[in-house]
Design an enzyme around this catalytic site. Structure first.
Site, mmCIF file in Angstrom:
data_model
loop_
_atom_site.group_PDB
_atom_site.id
_atom_site.type_symbol
_atom_site.label_atom_id
_atom_site.label_comp_id
_atom_site.label_asym_id
_atom_site.label_seq_id
_atom_site.Cartn_x
_atom_site.Cartn_y
_atom_site.Cartn_z
ATOM 1 N N LYS A 1 59.074 19.393 26.355
ATOM 2 C CA LYS A 1 58.104 18.830 27.301
ATOM 3 C C LYS A 1 58.614 18.889 28.740
ATOM 4 O O LYS A 1 57.937 18.495 29.674
ATOM 5 C CB LYS A 1 57.792 17.380 26.929
ATOM 6 C CG LYS A 1 56.983 17.257 25.638
ATOM 7 C CD LYS A 1 56.629 15.817 25.362
ATOM 8 C CE LYS A 1 56.258 15.567 23.930
ATOM 9 N NZ LYS A 1 54.862 15.868 23.623
ATOM 10 N N HIS B 1 53.254 5.962 21.304
ATOM 11 C CA HIS B 1 53.089 7.139 20.442
ATOM 12 C C HIS B 1 53.616 6.742 19.052
ATOM 13 O O HIS B 1 54.520 5.912 18.943
ATOM 14 C CB HIS B 1 53.946 8.259 21.045
ATOM 15 C CG HIS B 1 53.829 9.593 20.387
ATOM 16 N ND1 HIS B 1 54.455 9.892 19.198
ATOM 17 C CD2 HIS B 1 53.194 10.727 20.763
ATOM 18 C CE1 HIS B 1 54.201 11.159 18.874
ATOM 19 N NE2 HIS B 1 53.429 11.683 19.810
ATOM 20 N N GLN C 1 57.214 11.550 28.126
ATOM 21 C CA GLN C 1 56.204 11.970 29.108
ATOM 22 C C GLN C 1 56.660 11.776 30.548
ATOM 23 O O GLN C 1 55.945 12.141 31.478
ATOM 24 C CB GLN C 1 54.896 11.192 28.888
ATOM 25 C CG GLN C 1 54.215 11.488 27.575
ATOM 26 C CD GLN C 1 53.745 12.941 27.467
ATOM 27 O OE1 GLN C 1 53.539 13.633 28.466
ATOM 28 N NE2 GLN C 1 53.590 13.427 26.247
ATOM 29 N N CYS D 1 48.389 11.173 18.507
ATOM 30 C CA CYS D 1 49.465 10.421 17.820
ATOM 31 C C CYS D 1 49.574 9.005 18.379
ATOM 32 O O CYS D 1 50.677 8.473 18.559
ATOM 33 C CB CYS D 1 50.811 11.130 17.916
ATOM 34 S SG CYS D 1 50.810 12.736 17.150
ATOM 35 N N ASP E 1 61.142 5.325 25.682
ATOM 36 C CA ASP E 1 60.655 6.624 25.221
ATOM 37 C C ASP E 1 60.185 7.372 26.467
ATOM 38 O O ASP E 1 59.114 7.085 27.009
ATOM 39 C CB ASP E 1 59.505 6.393 24.222
ATOM 40 C CG ASP E 1 58.762 7.682 23.895
ATOM 41 O OD1 ASP E 1 59.079 8.738 24.480
ATOM 42 O OD2 ASP E 1 57.842 7.621 23.059
HETATM 43 N N1 PMP Z 1 56.766 9.912 22.675
HETATM 44 C C1 PMP Z 1 55.765 10.325 23.452
HETATM 45 C C2 PMP Z 1 55.239 9.402 24.512
HETATM 46 C C3 PMP Z 1 55.221 11.604 23.278
HETATM 47 O O1 PMP Z 1 54.226 12.018 24.060
HETATM 48 C C4 PMP Z 1 55.757 12.439 22.268
HETATM 49 C C5 PMP Z 1 55.180 13.824 22.018
HETATM 50 N N2 PMP Z 1 53.797 13.910 22.072
HETATM 51 C C6 PMP Z 1 56.814 11.960 21.493
HETATM 52 C C7 PMP Z 1 57.290 10.692 21.731
HETATM 53 C C8 PMP Z 1 57.431 12.781 20.425
HETATM 54 O O2 PMP Z 1 57.995 13.938 20.944
HETATM 55 P P1 PMP Z 1 58.443 15.132 19.980
HETATM 56 O O3 PMP Z 1 57.281 15.431 19.097
HETATM 57 O O4 PMP Z 1 58.774 16.244 20.916
HETATM 58 O O5 PMP Z 1 59.627 14.632 19.215
#
Ligand code: PMP
Length: 415
Positions: A234, A131, A211, A373, A208
Protein backbone atom coordinates in the site's frame (compact mmCIF):
# COMPACT_ATOMS: atom_id res chain seq x y z
CA UNK A 1 -3.63 15.03 -18.80
CA UNK A 2 -0.88 17.43 -17.73
CA UNK A 3 -1.63 18.62 -14.25
CA UNK A 4 0.81 20.90 -12.49
CA UNK A 5 0.22 21.23 -8.77
CA UNK A 6 2.13 24.52 -8.95
CA UNK A 7 2.04 25.33 -5.26
CA UNK A 8 4.32 22.44 -4.49
CA UNK A 9 6.04 21.78 -7.80
CA UNK A 10 4.80 18.25 -8.33
CA UNK A 11 4.87 17.46 -12.01
CA UNK A 12 2.19 14.80 -12.12
CA UNK A 13 2.86 13.91 -15.74
CA UNK A 14 6.50 13.14 -14.99
CA UNK A 15 5.48 11.19 -11.90
CA UNK A 16 3.00 9.14 -13.95
CA UNK A 17 5.73 8.19 -16.38
CA UNK A 18 7.53 6.49 -13.50
CA UNK A 19 4.62 4.04 -13.14
CA UNK A 20 4.57 1.76 -16.21
CA UNK A 21 1.16 0.25 -15.39
CA UNK A 22 -0.53 3.66 -15.63
CA UNK A 23 -0.02 3.49 -19.41
CA UNK A 24 -2.42 0.50 -19.57
CA UNK A 25 -5.36 0.59 -21.96
CA UNK A 26 -8.17 -1.36 -20.31
CA UNK A 27 -9.32 -4.09 -22.71
CA UNK A 28 -7.37 -2.23 -25.42
CA UNK A 29 -10.03 0.47 -25.28
CA UNK A 30 -9.89 3.08 -22.55
CA UNK A 31 -6.89 4.45 -20.65
CA UNK A 32 -6.72 3.03 -17.13
CA UNK A 33 -7.99 5.33 -14.39
CA UNK A 34 -6.73 3.68 -11.24
CA UNK A 35 -8.70 4.83 -8.20
CA UNK A 36 -8.30 1.84 -5.89
CA UNK A 37 -5.14 2.99 -4.16
CA UNK A 38 -6.48 2.16 -0.70
CA UNK A 39 -6.55 -1.50 -1.76
CA UNK A 40 -3.08 -1.49 -3.27
CA UNK A 41 -0.84 1.10 -4.91
CA UNK A 42 0.94 0.80 -8.23
CA UNK A 43 4.71 0.43 -8.34
CA UNK A 44 7.25 2.94 -9.61
CA UNK A 45 9.93 1.76 -12.03
CA UNK A 46 12.58 2.05 -9.28
CA UNK A 47 10.81 -0.62 -7.20
CA UNK A 48 10.23 -2.94 -10.17
CA UNK A 49 13.86 -2.59 -11.23
CA UNK A 50 15.14 -3.25 -7.71
CA UNK A 51 13.35 -6.63 -7.68
CA UNK A 52 14.80 -7.45 -11.09
CA UNK A 53 18.28 -6.35 -9.95
CA UNK A 54 18.11 -8.44 -6.77
CA UNK A 55 17.33 -11.64 -8.65
CA UNK A 56 19.72 -10.85 -11.50
CA UNK A 57 22.71 -9.83 -9.40
CA UNK A 58 22.31 -10.46 -5.68
CA UNK A 59 20.12 -13.45 -4.96
CA UNK A 60 21.33 -15.38 -1.95
CA UNK A 61 19.76 -16.17 1.38
CA UNK A 62 20.36 -13.84 4.29
CA UNK A 63 22.06 -14.27 7.66
CA UNK A 64 23.57 -17.70 7.08
CA UNK A 65 25.89 -17.43 4.13
CA UNK A 66 29.64 -17.08 4.28
CA UNK A 67 29.95 -16.31 0.58
CA UNK A 68 29.73 -13.19 -1.59
CA UNK A 69 26.07 -13.33 -2.70
CA UNK A 70 24.76 -14.09 0.76
CA UNK A 71 26.87 -11.34 2.31
CA UNK A 72 25.56 -8.85 -0.25
CA UNK A 73 21.95 -9.93 0.22
CA UNK A 74 22.29 -9.74 4.02
CA UNK A 75 23.79 -6.25 3.80
CA UNK A 76 21.00 -5.00 1.49
CA UNK A 77 18.31 -6.63 3.64
CA UNK A 78 19.59 -5.01 6.84
CA UNK A 79 20.09 -1.71 5.03
CA UNK A 80 16.42 -1.93 4.02
CA UNK A 81 15.47 -2.40 7.66
CA UNK A 82 17.45 0.74 8.55
CA UNK A 83 15.80 2.72 5.71
CA UNK A 84 12.38 1.71 7.03
CA UNK A 85 13.36 2.59 10.61
CA UNK A 86 14.47 6.03 9.38
CA UNK A 87 11.29 6.46 7.34
CA UNK A 88 9.04 6.17 10.39
CA UNK A 89 11.70 7.57 12.76
CA UNK A 90 12.02 4.39 14.81
CA UNK A 91 14.84 4.75 17.36
CA UNK A 92 16.46 1.41 16.46
CA UNK A 93 16.35 -0.84 13.40
CA UNK A 94 16.02 -3.86 15.75
CA UNK A 95 12.51 -2.54 16.52
CA UNK A 96 11.50 -3.12 12.88
CA UNK A 97 10.12 -6.64 12.36
CA UNK A 98 9.52 -7.79 8.79
CA UNK A 99 6.21 -9.59 8.33
CA UNK A 100 4.22 -10.46 5.24
CA UNK A 101 1.82 -7.57 5.67
CA UNK A 102 -0.16 -5.42 8.05
CA UNK A 103 -2.50 -8.33 8.78
CA UNK A 104 0.39 -10.49 9.93
CA UNK A 105 1.88 -7.63 11.97
CA UNK A 106 -1.37 -7.26 13.92
CA UNK A 107 -1.78 -11.02 14.33
CA UNK A 108 1.77 -11.18 15.67
CA UNK A 109 1.01 -8.60 18.36
CA UNK A 110 -2.41 -10.08 19.20
CA UNK A 111 -0.88 -13.54 19.67
CA UNK A 112 2.47 -12.70 21.28
CA UNK A 113 1.43 -9.69 23.36
CA UNK A 114 -1.67 -11.69 24.26
CA UNK A 115 0.44 -14.63 25.45
CA UNK A 116 2.63 -12.38 27.59
CA UNK A 117 0.15 -9.86 28.97
CA UNK A 118 -3.48 -10.89 28.49
CA UNK A 119 -5.33 -12.87 31.16
CA UNK A 120 -8.87 -13.84 32.08
CA UNK A 121 -11.17 -10.80 32.54
CA UNK A 122 -8.63 -8.42 31.02
CA UNK A 123 -9.87 -6.09 28.27
CA UNK A 124 -8.73 -5.06 24.80
CA UNK A 125 -10.03 -1.86 23.19
CA UNK A 126 -10.50 -1.41 19.45
CA UNK A 127 -12.70 1.10 17.61
CA UNK A 128 -15.89 0.75 15.57
CA UNK A 129 -13.93 1.94 12.52
CA UNK A 130 -11.55 -0.97 12.20
CA UNK A 131 -10.67 -3.15 9.23
CA UNK A 132 -11.30 -6.85 9.92
CA UNK A 133 -7.50 -7.21 10.24
CA UNK A 134 -7.69 -5.15 13.44
CA UNK A 135 -10.80 -6.88 14.78
CA UNK A 136 -10.54 -10.63 14.21
CA UNK A 137 -6.99 -11.16 15.60
CA UNK A 138 -8.10 -9.47 18.84
CA UNK A 139 -11.29 -11.52 18.99
CA UNK A 140 -9.16 -14.64 18.64
CA UNK A 141 -6.69 -13.54 21.32
CA UNK A 142 -9.54 -12.57 23.67
CA UNK A 143 -11.25 -15.94 23.15
CA UNK A 144 -7.99 -17.79 23.88
CA UNK A 145 -7.33 -15.81 27.08
CA UNK A 146 -10.94 -15.32 28.21
CA UNK A 147 -10.51 -11.58 27.89
CA UNK A 148 -13.12 -9.06 26.69
CA UNK A 149 -13.15 -6.94 23.56
CA UNK A 150 -14.45 -3.37 24.01
CA UNK A 151 -15.29 -1.11 21.09
CA UNK A 152 -14.98 2.70 20.98
CA UNK A 153 -18.09 4.18 19.37
CA UNK A 154 -18.13 6.55 16.40
CA UNK A 155 -20.44 9.41 15.40
CA UNK A 156 -22.46 9.89 12.19
CA UNK A 157 -19.49 11.60 10.50
CA UNK A 158 -17.39 8.50 11.05
CA UNK A 159 -15.27 10.03 13.80
CA UNK A 160 -14.05 8.29 16.93
CA UNK A 161 -15.88 9.38 20.10
CA UNK A 162 -13.05 10.33 22.46
CA UNK A 163 -15.33 10.70 25.47
CA UNK A 164 -16.56 7.18 24.94
CA UNK A 165 -12.94 6.05 24.66
CA UNK A 166 -12.06 7.65 27.98
CA UNK A 167 -15.01 5.97 29.64
CA UNK A 168 -13.63 2.56 28.57
CA UNK A 169 -10.18 3.11 30.09
CA UNK A 170 -9.71 1.09 33.28
CA UNK A 171 -6.87 -0.88 34.85
CA UNK A 172 -8.35 -4.03 33.26
CA UNK A 173 -7.46 -2.78 29.75
CA UNK A 174 -4.18 -4.32 28.59
CA UNK A 175 -3.92 -2.88 25.07
CA UNK A 176 -5.65 -0.41 22.71
CA UNK A 177 -5.57 -1.13 18.95
CA UNK A 178 -6.87 1.51 16.53
CA UNK A 179 -6.38 2.49 12.93
CA UNK A 180 -4.57 5.68 11.99
CA UNK A 181 -6.83 6.16 8.94
CA UNK A 182 -10.04 4.25 8.22
CA UNK A 183 -9.90 2.33 4.94
CA UNK A 184 -13.70 2.35 4.66
CA UNK A 185 -14.33 6.07 5.23
CA UNK A 186 -10.99 7.88 5.11
CA UNK A 187 -11.36 9.33 8.63
CA UNK A 188 -8.02 10.34 10.12
CA UNK A 189 -8.25 9.30 13.73
CA UNK A 190 -6.91 11.41 16.63
CA UNK A 191 -4.29 8.79 17.44
CA UNK A 192 -1.95 11.11 19.31
CA UNK A 193 -4.70 11.95 21.78
CA UNK A 194 -5.71 8.29 22.00
CA UNK A 195 -2.11 7.30 22.77
CA UNK A 196 -1.71 10.03 25.40
CA UNK A 197 -4.96 9.11 27.12
CA UNK A 198 -4.10 5.37 27.13
CA UNK A 199 -0.60 6.04 28.44
CA UNK A 200 -2.04 7.86 31.46
CA UNK A 201 -3.24 4.36 32.46
CA UNK A 202 0.06 2.76 31.31
CA UNK A 203 -1.82 1.00 28.52
CA UNK A 204 0.19 0.38 25.33
CA UNK A 205 -1.30 1.31 21.95
CA UNK A 206 -1.04 -0.44 18.58
CA UNK A 207 -1.70 1.68 15.52
CA UNK A 208 -2.88 0.04 12.31
CA UNK A 209 -1.14 2.36 9.88
CA UNK A 210 -1.99 0.50 6.65
CA UNK A 211 -3.79 3.53 5.20
CA UNK A 212 -1.63 6.25 6.72
CA UNK A 213 1.96 5.50 5.69
CA UNK A 214 1.27 6.22 1.98
CA UNK A 215 -0.30 9.61 2.73
CA UNK A 216 1.54 11.37 5.53
CA UNK A 217 4.80 11.48 7.41
CA UNK A 218 4.91 9.01 10.28
CA UNK A 219 7.06 9.64 13.32
CA UNK A 220 6.61 6.80 15.80
CA UNK A 221 8.67 8.63 18.44
CA UNK A 222 6.57 11.76 18.20
CA UNK A 223 3.38 9.66 18.30
CA UNK A 224 4.86 7.60 21.14
CA UNK A 225 2.86 4.59 19.92
CA UNK A 226 3.97 1.21 21.24
CA UNK A 227 3.35 -0.71 18.01
CA UNK A 228 2.82 0.54 14.45
CA UNK A 229 1.80 -1.87 11.66
CA UNK A 230 1.66 -1.41 7.88
CA UNK A 231 1.89 -3.20 4.52
CA UNK A 232 4.47 -2.71 1.78
CA UNK A 233 2.06 -2.99 -1.13
CA UNK A 234 0.00 0.00 0.00
CA UNK A 235 3.09 2.23 0.09
CA UNK A 236 4.19 1.66 -3.52
CA UNK A 237 6.29 -1.36 -2.50
CA UNK A 238 5.93 -5.07 -3.28
CA UNK A 239 3.30 -7.47 -1.97
CA UNK A 240 4.31 -10.09 0.59
CA UNK A 241 6.16 -7.67 2.86
CA UNK A 242 4.92 -5.76 5.87
CA UNK A 243 6.32 -4.01 8.87
CA UNK A 244 5.76 -4.12 12.58
CA UNK A 245 7.42 -1.43 14.64
CA UNK A 246 7.41 -2.24 18.34
CA UNK A 247 9.05 -0.77 21.40
CA UNK A 248 11.88 -2.99 22.67
CA UNK A 249 10.41 -3.09 26.18
CA UNK A 250 7.35 -4.96 24.87
CA UNK A 251 8.98 -6.99 22.09
CA UNK A 252 11.53 -8.40 24.54
CA UNK A 253 8.84 -9.64 26.90
CA UNK A 254 6.74 -11.21 24.13
CA UNK A 255 7.32 -14.87 23.15
CA UNK A 256 8.18 -15.59 19.50
CA UNK A 257 5.39 -15.71 16.91
CA UNK A 258 6.61 -18.76 15.00
CA UNK A 259 9.42 -21.27 15.55
CA UNK A 260 12.00 -22.28 12.98
CA UNK A 261 15.31 -21.26 11.48
CA UNK A 262 16.86 -17.85 12.10
CA UNK A 263 14.86 -17.09 15.25
CA UNK A 264 17.01 -19.21 17.57
CA UNK A 265 20.28 -18.85 19.44
CA UNK A 266 20.74 -22.52 20.43
CA UNK A 267 18.55 -25.59 19.94
CA UNK A 268 18.66 -28.90 21.78
CA UNK A 269 15.82 -31.38 22.06
CA UNK A 270 15.40 -30.29 25.66
CA UNK A 271 15.50 -26.52 25.27
CA UNK A 272 15.73 -23.73 22.71
CA UNK A 273 16.94 -20.21 23.37
CA UNK A 274 15.83 -17.40 21.11
CA UNK A 275 17.77 -14.94 19.01
CA UNK A 276 17.77 -11.26 19.99
CA UNK A 277 15.45 -8.75 18.26
CA UNK A 278 14.43 -8.55 15.49
CA UNK A 279 15.34 -12.16 14.45
CA UNK A 280 13.26 -13.64 17.31
CA UNK A 281 10.13 -12.70 15.38
CA UNK A 282 11.37 -13.59 11.89
CA UNK A 283 11.37 -17.38 11.66
CA UNK A 284 12.36 -18.84 8.30
CA UNK A 285 13.75 -17.29 5.13
CA UNK A 286 12.29 -13.80 4.86
CA UNK A 287 10.93 -11.94 1.83
CA UNK A 288 14.35 -10.52 0.94
CA UNK A 289 13.72 -8.97 -2.48
CA UNK A 290 10.45 -7.53 -1.19
CA UNK A 291 12.06 -5.91 1.86
CA UNK A 292 14.66 -4.32 -0.40
CA UNK A 293 11.91 -3.22 -2.82
CA UNK A 294 9.99 -1.65 0.06
CA UNK A 295 13.03 0.37 1.10
CA UNK A 296 13.37 1.57 -2.51
CA UNK A 297 9.69 2.64 -2.43
CA UNK A 298 10.31 4.62 0.74
CA UNK A 299 13.33 6.34 -0.75
CA UNK A 300 11.21 7.16 -3.80
CA UNK A 301 8.46 8.69 -1.62
CA UNK A 302 11.03 10.73 0.26
CA UNK A 303 12.45 12.05 -3.00
CA UNK A 304 9.00 13.25 -4.02
CA UNK A 305 8.30 14.56 -0.52
CA UNK A 306 5.52 13.36 1.74
CA UNK A 307 4.62 16.94 2.61
CA UNK A 308 3.97 17.66 -1.09
CA UNK A 309 2.09 14.38 -1.51
CA UNK A 310 -0.15 15.24 1.42
CA UNK A 311 -0.99 18.70 0.04
CA UNK A 312 -1.70 17.48 -3.50
CA UNK A 313 -3.80 14.50 -2.37
CA UNK A 314 -5.83 16.81 -0.14
CA UNK A 315 -6.51 19.01 -3.18
CA UNK A 316 -7.67 15.95 -5.13
CA UNK A 317 -9.92 14.98 -2.22
CA UNK A 318 -11.46 18.46 -2.01
CA UNK A 319 -11.98 18.62 -5.78
CA UNK A 320 -13.67 15.20 -5.90
CA UNK A 321 -15.76 15.91 -2.79
CA UNK A 322 -17.06 19.21 -4.26
CA UNK A 323 -17.94 17.53 -7.57
CA UNK A 324 -19.70 14.64 -5.85
CA UNK A 325 -21.67 16.94 -3.59
CA UNK A 326 -23.18 18.52 -6.73
CA UNK A 327 -24.85 15.18 -7.58
CA UNK A 328 -28.16 15.00 -5.63
CA UNK A 329 -28.48 11.20 -5.91
CA UNK A 330 -25.00 10.65 -4.44
CA UNK A 331 -24.40 10.35 -0.72
CA UNK A 332 -20.90 10.40 0.74
CA UNK A 333 -20.51 7.97 3.64
CA UNK A 334 -18.05 9.35 6.17
CA UNK A 335 -17.63 13.09 6.57
CA UNK A 336 -14.93 13.33 9.19
CA UNK A 337 -13.30 16.75 9.62
CA UNK A 338 -9.91 15.17 9.01
CA UNK A 339 -9.96 12.89 5.98
CA UNK A 340 -7.40 11.16 3.79
CA UNK A 341 -7.79 11.10 0.00
CA UNK A 342 -10.55 8.52 -0.09
CA UNK A 343 -14.31 8.82 -0.68
CA UNK A 344 -16.89 6.15 0.07
CA UNK A 345 -20.28 6.80 -1.49
CA UNK A 346 -23.65 5.30 -2.39
CA UNK A 347 -25.93 6.16 -5.33
CA UNK A 348 -29.68 6.11 -4.91
CA UNK A 349 -31.11 2.98 -6.55
CA UNK A 350 -27.81 1.57 -7.85
CA UNK A 351 -25.88 -1.23 -6.18
CA UNK A 352 -22.16 -0.48 -5.63
CA UNK A 353 -21.20 -3.61 -7.57
CA UNK A 354 -23.09 -2.29 -10.62
CA UNK A 355 -21.33 1.05 -10.23
CA UNK A 356 -17.93 -0.63 -10.07
CA UNK A 357 -18.65 -2.89 -13.03
CA UNK A 358 -19.95 -0.13 -15.32
CA UNK A 359 -17.12 2.24 -14.38
CA UNK A 360 -14.66 -0.50 -15.32
CA UNK A 361 -16.37 -1.80 -18.45
CA UNK A 362 -17.25 1.52 -20.02
CA UNK A 363 -14.69 3.95 -18.63
CA UNK A 364 -11.67 1.85 -17.58
CA UNK A 365 -12.03 3.22 -14.05
CA UNK A 366 -10.92 0.96 -11.19
CA UNK A 367 -12.77 1.60 -7.93
CA UNK A 368 -13.60 -0.71 -5.04
CA UNK A 369 -17.18 -1.84 -4.38
CA UNK A 370 -18.11 -3.82 -1.29
CA UNK A 371 -17.82 -3.75 2.47
CA UNK A 372 -14.05 -3.00 2.36
CA UNK A 373 -13.34 -5.63 5.05
CA UNK A 374 -15.16 -3.35 7.48
CA UNK A 375 -18.59 -4.93 7.90
CA UNK A 376 -19.26 -3.25 11.28
CA UNK A 377 -18.76 0.17 9.62
CA UNK A 378 -21.28 -0.73 6.88
CA UNK A 379 -23.74 -1.91 9.55
CA UNK A 380 -23.31 1.34 11.49
CA UNK A 381 -24.18 3.40 8.40
CA UNK A 382 -26.97 0.94 7.46
CA UNK A 383 -25.59 0.24 3.99
CA UNK A 384 -24.68 -3.20 2.65
CA UNK A 385 -21.72 -1.81 0.74
CA UNK A 386 -20.25 1.38 -0.71
CA UNK A 387 -18.27 2.36 -3.76
CA UNK A 388 -14.86 3.70 -2.79
CA UNK A 389 -12.59 5.92 -4.85
CA UNK A 390 -9.15 6.39 -3.33
CA UNK A 391 -6.59 8.79 -4.76
CA UNK A 392 -2.82 8.76 -4.99
CA UNK A 393 -0.42 11.55 -5.94
CA UNK A 394 -0.23 10.05 -9.45
CA UNK A 395 -3.94 10.71 -10.01
CA UNK A 396 -5.13 13.80 -11.85
CA UNK A 397 -8.08 16.19 -11.84
CA UNK A 398 -8.91 14.87 -15.31
CA UNK A 399 -9.27 11.37 -13.87
CA UNK A 400 -11.65 12.68 -11.23
CA UNK A 401 -13.66 14.36 -14.01
CA UNK A 402 -13.86 10.95 -15.74
CA UNK A 403 -15.15 9.38 -12.52
CA UNK A 404 -17.80 12.08 -12.15
CA UNK A 405 -18.83 11.67 -15.82
CA UNK A 406 -19.04 7.90 -15.26
CA UNK A 407 -21.25 8.35 -12.20
CA UNK A 408 -23.57 10.71 -14.11
CA UNK A 409 -23.77 8.21 -16.97
CA UNK A 410 -24.72 5.42 -14.53
CA UNK A 411 -27.47 7.57 -13.04
CA UNK A 412 -28.85 8.18 -16.54
CA UNK A 413 -28.80 4.44 -17.35
CA UNK A 414 -30.58 3.53 -14.10
CA UNK A 415 -33.19 6.29 -14.35
N1 PMP B 1 -5.77 -2.31 8.01
C1 PMP B 1 -6.30 -1.46 7.13
C2 PMP B 1 -6.83 -0.14 7.63
C3 PMP B 1 -6.34 -1.78 5.77
O1 PMP B 1 -6.87 -0.92 4.90
C4 PMP B 1 -5.82 -3.03 5.35
C5 PMP B 1 -5.88 -3.44 3.89
N2 PMP B 1 -7.06 -3.14 3.23
C6 PMP B 1 -5.27 -3.88 6.31
C7 PMP B 1 -5.26 -3.48 7.62
C8 PMP B 1 -4.69 -5.19 5.94
O2 PMP B 1 -3.62 -5.05 5.07
P1 PMP B 1 -3.03 -6.31 4.29
O3 PMP B 1 -4.18 -6.99 3.63
O4 PMP B 1 -2.07 -5.71 3.32
O5 PMP B 1 -2.37 -7.17 5.32
Amino acid sequence: MLTQAKTHNLNIQLIREEFPILQTKVRDKTPLVYLDNAATTQKPRAVIESINRFYSEQNGTVRRGVYFLSEQATASFEEARQTIANFINAPKSSEIIFTKGCTESINLVAQCFGAAFLQENDEVIISALEHHANIVPWQMACAQRKAKLKVISINQNGEIDLENFESLLTERVKIVAVSHISNALGSINPIKEIIQKAHKFNIPVLIDGAQAVPHCKIDVQDLDCDFYAFSGHKVYGPTGIGVLYGKTKYLEKMPPYQGGGDMIETVTFEKTTYAPLPAKFEAGTPAIAEAIGLAVAMNYLQTIGLDKIEIYEKQLLNYATDKMQEIPELKIIGNACQKASLISFVLEGVHPHDIGTILDQEFGIAVRAGHHCAQPVMKFFKVPATTRASFSFYNTYTEIDSLIAGIKHILEVFK
